[in-house]
Design a protein around this motif. Structure first.
Motif, mmCIF file in Angstrom:
data_model
loop_
_atom_site.group_PDB
_atom_site.id
_atom_site.type_symbol
_atom_site.label_atom_id
_atom_site.label_comp_id
_atom_site.label_asym_id
_atom_site.label_seq_id
_atom_site.Cartn_x
_atom_site.Cartn_y
_atom_site.Cartn_z
ATOM 1 N N GLY A 73 41.984 29.824 24.676
ATOM 2 C CA GLY A 73 43.265 29.328 25.155
ATOM 3 C C GLY A 73 44.111 30.422 25.779
ATOM 4 O O GLY A 73 44.737 30.222 26.835
ATOM 5 N N LEU A 74 44.115 31.609 25.154
ATOM 6 C CA LEU A 74 44.871 32.729 25.707
ATOM 7 C C LEU A 74 44.286 33.197 27.042
ATOM 8 O O LEU A 74 45.026 33.565 27.958
ATOM 9 C CB LEU A 74 44.888 33.894 24.701
ATOM 10 N N ILE A 75 42.952 33.162 27.148
ATOM 11 C CA ILE A 75 42.311 33.553 28.416
ATOM 12 C C ILE A 75 42.695 32.584 29.528
ATOM 13 O O ILE A 75 42.959 32.991 30.670
ATOM 14 C CB ILE A 75 40.778 33.617 28.235
ATOM 15 N N VAL A 76 42.751 31.288 29.205
ATOM 16 C CA VAL A 76 43.155 30.285 30.205
ATOM 17 C C VAL A 76 44.590 30.542 30.662
ATOM 18 O O VAL A 76 44.904 30.493 31.870
ATOM 19 C CB VAL A 76 43.007 28.868 29.627
ATOM 20 N N LEU A 77 45.495 30.821 29.714
ATOM 21 C CA LEU A 77 46.885 31.107 30.082
ATOM 22 C C LEU A 77 46.988 32.344 30.970
ATOM 23 O O LEU A 77 47.755 32.373 31.936
ATOM 24 C CB LEU A 77 47.721 31.299 28.809
ATOM 25 N N LEU A 78 46.197 33.385 30.640
ATOM 26 C CA LEU A 78 46.204 34.598 31.442
ATOM 27 C C LEU A 78 45.695 34.322 32.852
ATOM 28 O O LEU A 78 46.252 34.832 33.843
ATOM 29 C CB LEU A 78 45.357 35.684 30.772
ATOM 30 N N ALA A 79 44.648 33.500 32.966
ATOM 31 C CA ALA A 79 44.104 33.162 34.287
ATOM 32 C C ALA A 79 45.128 32.390 35.117
ATOM 33 O O ALA A 79 45.301 32.648 36.314
ATOM 34 C CB ALA A 79 42.815 32.348 34.123
ATOM 35 N N VAL A 80 45.832 31.458 34.482
ATOM 36 C CA VAL A 80 46.864 30.692 35.196
ATOM 37 C C VAL A 80 47.986 31.615 35.641
ATOM 38 O O VAL A 80 48.530 31.477 36.747
ATOM 39 C CB VAL A 80 47.405 29.564 34.296
ATOM 40 N N TYR A 81 48.324 32.588 34.809
ATOM 41 C CA TYR A 81 49.379 33.545 35.172
ATOM 42 C C TYR A 81 48.981 34.365 36.397
ATOM 43 O O TYR A 81 49.783 34.577 37.314
ATOM 44 C CB TYR A 81 49.673 34.461 33.989
ATOM 45 N N LEU A 82 47.739 34.830 36.433
ATOM 46 C CA LEU A 82 47.269 35.613 37.573
ATOM 47 C C LEU A 82 47.247 34.767 38.850
ATOM 48 O O LEU A 82 47.596 35.255 39.942
ATOM 49 C CB LEU A 82 45.870 36.168 37.280
ATOM 50 N N ILE A 83 46.846 33.497 38.722
ATOM 51 C CA ILE A 83 46.837 32.607 39.890
ATOM 52 C C ILE A 83 48.258 32.367 40.394
ATOM 53 O O ILE A 83 48.521 32.378 41.610
ATOM 54 C CB ILE A 83 46.147 31.276 39.532
ATOM 55 N N SER A 84 49.193 32.147 39.460
ATOM 56 C CA SER A 84 50.583 31.919 39.865
ATOM 57 C C SER A 84 51.170 33.150 40.550
ATOM 58 O O SER A 84 51.974 33.034 41.483
ATOM 59 C CB SER A 84 51.424 31.538 38.645
ATOM 60 N N ASP A 85 50.758 34.330 40.087
ATOM 61 C CA ASP A 85 51.232 35.552 40.723
ATOM 62 C C ASP A 85 50.606 35.733 42.103
ATOM 63 O O ASP A 85 51.266 36.198 43.047
ATOM 64 C CB ASP A 85 50.889 36.752 39.831
ATOM 65 N N TRP A 86 49.342 35.332 42.236
ATOM 66 C CA TRP A 86 48.642 35.470 43.512
ATOM 67 C C TRP A 86 49.220 34.508 44.558
ATOM 68 O O TRP A 86 49.422 34.852 45.713
ATOM 69 C CB TRP A 86 47.146 35.203 43.284
ATOM 70 N N TRP A 87 49.503 33.271 44.136
ATOM 71 C CA TRP A 87 50.030 32.260 45.059
ATOM 72 C C TRP A 87 51.563 32.254 45.129
ATOM 73 O O TRP A 87 52.143 31.412 45.810
ATOM 74 C CB TRP A 87 49.537 30.875 44.641
ATOM 75 N N ASN A 88 52.181 33.161 44.394
ATOM 76 C CA ASN A 88 53.639 33.304 44.400
ATOM 77 C C ASN A 88 54.337 32.009 43.955
ATOM 78 O O ASN A 88 55.303 31.541 44.574
ATOM 79 C CB ASN A 88 54.135 33.703 45.800
ATOM 80 N N LEU A 89 53.831 31.444 42.837
ATOM 81 C CA LEU A 89 54.449 30.268 42.229
ATOM 82 C C LEU A 89 55.549 30.759 41.293
ATOM 83 O O LEU A 89 55.299 31.064 40.134
ATOM 84 C CB LEU A 89 53.417 29.423 41.484
#
Length: 307
Positions: free
Chosen positions: A55-71
């Motif tokens: 679950g923590l890995i999924v949250l970290l992946a979503v965080y990196l995607i949001s940072d990449w796409w500037n969400l």
């Protein structure tokens, strides 16, 4: 193609440089890290922590995607979670961290604390417990017997009655005889003596166990999740003997095989404490070592119902 060959050549040179300049301490460092990673993976696989890590890995992946796409909104919310991740991990993994620290604290760097006389007492106690378990197996009398090791079980002892008696077959059978005052609870064995009876054990919170495992078996698993104790269980429904250690249950023993396994886990456990810590650690990561497990925590046995 030339760029690909140059990249491969550069990569190979870097590997050759690293290998040619490696020191003995670097090898030692790599072995320690490999051992830690191996143990961490094994620990996560046998506990609920594995699902939490995913679950923590999924949250970290979503965080990196949001940072990449500037969400912006999603990144702001997840950044607050990441900022408090260390504190959250300490709270979420509190039971697992406690078990890790207890296991580290059990490592001995000197001689065993059990003297020869005490070892003989424990050996005789194991013989009598296994004989008593055989009698209770034949008569289908439920029993829950806890062998204390290095982790002191003072809190568990306080929930029962201190008897501090010699470990005899008749005494053990009398304790677990149906309708006796102390039969409904666990028997704590300390230093080869029957120390306390009628004790209440913590139930495991694991959700992956078979529905066939009843209160006695779940209490045994819960006890070994929070300590280094070894627990013997006799099923009142089927008479089957089980042994539990490190949160794992092995089933379908008889009096002889249970006694042999108790000797291996309790007496050989103290002998292993005399070994050099590094050598013992290297033995543990031997990839060719075969498991001697007879069963798993999923309770794949022939019992219709266990208590």
């Amino acid at each position: 193609m030339g760029a690909v060959f140059n990249a491969i050549y550069t990569f190979w040179n870097q590997i050759w440089y690293a290998v040619s300049n490696i020191r003995i301490f670097d090898i030692f460092d790599i072995l320690i890290m490999a051992f830690i990673i191996y143990k961490a993976i094994g620990f996560l696989r046998e506990t609920r922590a594995g699902q939490l890590v995913k679950g923590l890995i999924v949250l970290l992946a979503v965080y990196l995607i949001s940072d990449w796409w500037n969400l912006v909104s999603l990144r702001w919310m997840l950044s607050k979670v990441v900022d408090s991740a260390i504190i959250a991990a300490a709270v979420i993994f509190q039971p697992e961290l406690r078990r890790i620290l207890e296991r580290v604290g059990r490592v001995k760097f000197g001689k065993s604390q059990i003297f020869d006389g005490e070892e003989d007492t424990l050996s005789q106690c194991i013989d009598n417990v296994s004989k008593a378990a055989g009698v209770m197996q034949d008569q289908k009398i439920g029993a829950l017997i806890v062998f204390e090791r290095r982790t002191q079980l003072g809190e568990i002892v306080n929930t029962g009655t201190v008897i501090d008696a010699e470990a005899s077959v008749s005494m053990i059978n009398n304790i677990f005889f149906p309708k006796s005052p102390l039969h409904d609870g666990a028997l704590i064995i300390r230093d080869g003596r029957l120390y306390a009876a009628g004790c209440i054990l913590p139930l495991t919170k694991r959700e992956d166990l078979s529905s066939q495992l009843g209160t006695r078996h779940r209490a045994a698993i819960g006890m070994t999740e929070n300590s280094d104790a070894v627990v013997l269980v006799v099923s009142e429904e089927t008479g089957n003997i089980s042994l539990v250690s490190n949160g794992q249950i092995k089933r379908n023993y008889n009096a002889v095989s249970a006694g042999a396994e108790l000797r291996r886990q309790l007496l050989d456990f103290e002998e292993n404490g005399r070994e050099n810590t590094v050598v013992h650690a290297l033995k543990q990561i031997n990839p060719f070592k075969k498991s001697d497990r007879k069963g798993g925590a999923d309770g794949n046995e022939t019992d219709k119902k266990a208590d």
